[in-house]
Motif scaffolding. Structure first.
Motif, PDB file in Angstrom:
ATOM      1  N   GLN A 187      54.435   1.396  36.611  1.00  0.00           N
ATOM      2  CA  GLN A 187      55.642   0.866  37.219  1.00  0.00           C
ATOM      3  C   GLN A 187      55.477  -0.611  37.595  1.00  0.00           C
ATOM      4  O   GLN A 187      56.390  -1.399  37.423  1.00  0.00           O
ATOM      5  N   GLU A 188      54.279  -0.943  38.072  1.00  0.00           N
ATOM      6  CA  GLU A 188      54.059  -2.333  38.497  1.00  0.00           C
ATOM      7  C   GLU A 188      54.100  -3.315  37.324  1.00  0.00           C
ATOM      8  O   GLU A 188      54.039  -4.513  37.517  1.00  0.00           O
ATOM      9  N   HIS A 189      54.182  -2.785  36.124  1.00  0.00           N
ATOM     10  CA  HIS A 189      54.234  -3.668  34.962  1.00  0.00           C
ATOM     11  C   HIS A 189      55.629  -4.216  34.689  1.00  0.00           C
ATOM     12  O   HIS A 189      55.793  -5.076  33.838  1.00  0.00           O
TER      13      HIS A 189
END
Lengths: 377, 474
Positions: A187-189
């Motif tokens: 998700q942090e990508h």
């Protein structure tokens, strides 16, 4: 080489050359401000096969580092990053292509595109003759579905398109597994993907790092390549959206082609088509004017064939529109469909793939940058 | 007749050409090298040391005039000219907008060079990109540029420049006739003599071991700086300045090419380990100060060793903590093996390392500050970053003196005029390495060569233009 191999792979001649030059560049670093390749290089002390494949696809072949290089020929170090990267890049397209056997089509790509164009043209000219009995006949309202029914076209082009996209994606996935093993999308990508999108959509790395552009025939900076590429890419995307809108119209609204000039699909097609005429024409001109030491001379046929194919798709598309009410329509339709078919057939085995590989490399670059910033914090 | 003749094709020459052109003069620039080698040593440079009183685009904090001056005073050991040095310093604070107008791009420091973020503005793409930008700008402004034109002699009458003489020569297989080129005024910016092996030999002479040290020097820069015009000017009676053995000299990889090795051949791990000579003995405090403040003394230190060679020795702890060297080092799992690989006397070398290791006092190692890791009881001491060399594999890099540029030059004043018997010439000016010795009597600090070249190139160009228009220099 086998991209899936777990052994430490031996470098081939072209990769070894990149490795040699990277050792020189990493001890110099003057070009760090130009693009992403050199900041990515400084995060490494050694350059294995995967690093080299990654860097080769990160390189946009802008030429800035060659003209600025104190170690370029006639210096005995003979550093030429754009050229050595280009050679490896072609090899990565060839090696990662799916199915692998068809990767060989990259090796004589001008011929590949010429033959597929001939095949596409031949196919639709013959089909038109078989169906119409003549290449010249007037069809009321320019309704090309009277020649090729909608479902026939959808079946032919849809199946080729789906295969080609699948093949291309599989190739890029193979590439990704090699250059970024164990990297899973998280998700942090999301912000990283936004960075990739921005870099790709603005062609950030053709701006020279200072905004004045990249090099073409000499050491002067120019924004021409970036702009013509924008015209080409956005022209292409508009044409693609014209087709998409028309598909929506067809299936959901029940509005069938042909559409009037001032309808959304036709306007998108006209604007996009003009971009796809001017863009490739400009790129072709720049390609012929290009400094001989930029990139790999042996790949000029691949570049030019692809540019010409895009130009021909757009030209025949616009001619088809212009002559749709005349007896030239069947001929124009056959020509247009022939070029589009050639394009679809060769998508995973032509210059078209470069954008996908480049985006994957950019993704890795921004991921690495993120990790590097985190570790510094 | 042309107004201003510029002899040379590097940064100082180009600055002079651009200024003269902007002042309304017609300008002809003669570069001795072929086009592909143009730019002299400037093609290997990377930054400009700049004074600034507040943060300025790529430069952080402030670097006031006084601090810059004190830095120069320190590295030159007082062998400088305060008036000219301060002129260079002040010019460095205001010249960058002009440089940008001519196409030079600046960027924050390169990775691995963050310590100069405050003092040095980096050229994007390095010095060759700068040189390219200046040549493009000069061409656009109408400066005539000729390559492959090595001026061999000048006609000087009563301290005035009359004409430049170019000998008959062969260029790409074509025989070119000798030429005599007249101009109303002239700027000399054709570099030092570091590529003239005979002159280096003459200057350095024979040492007490019967060696000619300069025979083992590598030249980091252009092969075209033969000092032909410098020598000619001195014999024509121009006033000189500086010592012919003084130069910007650093220790570089012994495997570097004889010429044009540039930045990538330097070895940056000296302060992380020890350096021994070919007898296997240490000879200087490797941790005296931060590397950027000391790199410029190691060329000379190595030049004083037998055989003019040194060996930088590190262990695995140091790997990754310094700029990667261009060539891989010798690598071994024991000191004995390393000694054999480097051709050093085994016993002495091993003893040197062992004695050094024993002398290292425990401390907290920090390469970013002057830490408390010191040696005790050995001579020479290592006064910072002294950690035992104990983690194999061990690495060794052979070092040679690498000359960047020589300091012997023509004496000048704030107008950049060449002097004859203490009298300034009315129409002959000098800039760049040919006069850097006025400011740099010895020593070096990063980026100051380009500051001198830019400041005096601009002054010389402007004054040459004024002189050609019959006005006196300002």
């Amino acid at each position: 080489m086998n991209a899936e191999s777990n052994l430490i792979p031996v470098l081939n001649i072209d990769e070894e050359e990149v490795n040699r030059q990277m050792q020189i560049c990493n001890a110099c670093r003057y070009c760090e401000g130009f693009c992403a390749v050199f900041p990515a290089m400084t995060q490494r002390l050694e350059f294995g096969k995967a690093d080299i494949h990654y860097l080769a696809n990160l390189c946009h072949n802008c030429g800035a580092c060659l003209h600025a290089c104190q170690y370029a020929a006639p210096h005995e170090f003979e550093v030429n990053i754009p050229k050595s990267m280009a050679k490896v890049r072609l090899k990565t397209y060839t090696d990662y292509a799916w199915p692998q056997k068809l990767g060989g089509l990259y090796q004589r790509n001008g011929l590949t595109l010429a033959l597929s164009s001939a095949l596409g043209l031949g196919l639709f000219l013959v089909l038109t003759l078989l169906i119409q009995g003549s290449l010249f006949s007037k069809i009321e309202g320019g309704d090309f579905y009277q020649i090729f029914p909608h479902n026939t076209l959808v079946t032919m082009f849809g199946s080729v398109f789906i295969f080609s996209i699948l093949a291309l994606v599989l190739g890029v996935v193979r590439f990704w597994r090699q250059v970024a093993p164990r990297e899973k999308l998280q998700q942090e990508h999301a912000p990283v993907l936004m960075q990739v999108g921005e870099a790709a959509l603005t062609l950030k790395y053709l701006d020279g790092g200072h905004g004045q552009g990249c090099n073409n025939e000499d050491d002067a900076y120019t924004l021409a390549r970036r702009r013509f590429h924008h015209l080409t890419f956005y022209g292409f995307m508009l044409c693609l959206s014209a087709t998409s809108v028309a598909t929506l119209y067809h299936y959901f609204m029940g509005w069938e082609a042909p559409y009037p000039i001032f309808s959304l699909p036709v306007m998108l097609g006209i604007i996009g088509g003009l971009g796809l005429l001017v863009g490739p024409a400009g790129l072709l001109y720049l390609n012929y004017k290009r400094h001989p030491e930029h990139g790999d001379q042996a790949q000029r046929p691949m570049d030019r064939a692809f540019i010409v194919l895009l130009f021909m798709i757009s030209l025949t598309g616009l001619l088809l529109l212009g002559f749709r009410e005349s007896t030239l329509m069947p001929l124009m339709l056959a020509l247009h469909l022939g070029f589009v078919m050639a394009f679809f057939l060769t998508m995973p085995y032509s210059k078209f793939g470069h954008g996908f590989y480049r985006c994957a490399a950019l993704f890795k670059f921004y991921l690495e940058t993120l990790k590097d910033n985190k570790s510094k914090r | 007749m042309i107004d201003v003749l510029i002899i040379g094709g590097g940064n100082a020459a180009l600055c002079a050409a651009l200024m003269a052109c902007e002042a309304g003069a017609s300008v002809l620039l003669l570069e001795a090298s072929p086009r592909e080698w143009r730019g002299g040593n400037s093609q290997h440079t990377r930054n400009l040391r700049c004074m600034h009183d507040a943060p300025q685009d790529v430069l952080v904090d402030a670097y006031p005039e006084e601090e810059y001056w004190q830095d120069l005073l320190k590295v030159t050991g007082g062998k400088t000219n305060e008036e000219l040095a301060r002129l260079v310093i002040r010019e460095s604070s205001s010249c960058r907008d002009w440089m940008r107008q001519h196409g030079v791009h600046f960027q924050p420091p390169l990775s691995g060079a963050l310590h100069v973020a405050r003092t040095n503005a980096f050229f994007m793409g390095g010095g060759k990109a700068l040189v390219n930008a200046y040549y493009r700008s000069a061409e656009q402004l109408g400066v005539q540029i000729r390559y492959d034109v090595p001026v061999e002699d000048l006609e000087i009458r009563d301290g005035r420049f009359v004409a430049a003489l170019v000998p008959e020569r062969e260029v790409n297989g074509t025989r070119l006739a000798a030429e005599r080129i007249e101009a109303k005024s002239c700027v000399l910016a054709s570099g030092g003599f570091e590529s003239n092996r005979d002159w280096l030999r003459e200057a350095w002479g024979m040492n007490e071991r019967g060696e000619y040290p300069s025979d083992n020097f590598l030249i980091r820069g252009t092969r075209f700086n033969k000092g032909t015009l410098l020598k000619r000017m001195l014999s024509l009676g121009a006033d000189s300045i500086g010592d012919p053995t003084q130069a910007h000299m650093v220790a570089i990889d012994a495997r570097a090419p004889l010429y044009d090795g540039g930045i990538c051949t330097r070895i940056d791990c000296v302060s992380l380990g020890v350096v021994v000579n070919n007898e296997g003995k240490r000879f200087y405090d490797e941790g005296e100060d931060f590397w950027p403040k000391r790199y410029a003394i190691w060329g000379r230190l190595v030049a004083q060793q037998p055989g003019q060679i040194g060996y930088s020795i590190i262990d695995s702890k140091a790997v990754g903590n310094f700029m990667p060297p261009v060539f891989p080092g010798n690598k071994a799992d024991s000191f004995e093996q390393l000694a054999d690989q480097l051709g050093l006397p085994r016993e002495t070398f091993v003893r040197t390392i062992q004695e050094y290791n024993k002398a290292c006092r425990p401390g907290s190692f920090n390469h970013t500050e002057l830490d408390d890791c010191v040696t005790e009881g050995i001579i020479p001491a290592k006064t910072h970053w002294a950690r035992p060399i104990d983690t194999p594999p061990f690495y060794g890099y052979a070092l040679r003196p690498g000359v960047t540029f020589t300091y012997l030059g023509l004496k000048t004043d704030k107008t950049a005029a060449v002097h004859f018997a203490d009298q300034p010439s009315k129409n002959l000016f000098v800039a760049g390495e040919m006069m850097a010795g006025n400011v740099l009597g010895m020593g070096y600090t990063a980026g100051v060569g380009m500051s001198i070249g830019t400041a005096f190139g601009r002054i010389a160009g402007r004054n040459a233009a004024l002189s050609s228009l019959g006005r006196s220099p300002a």
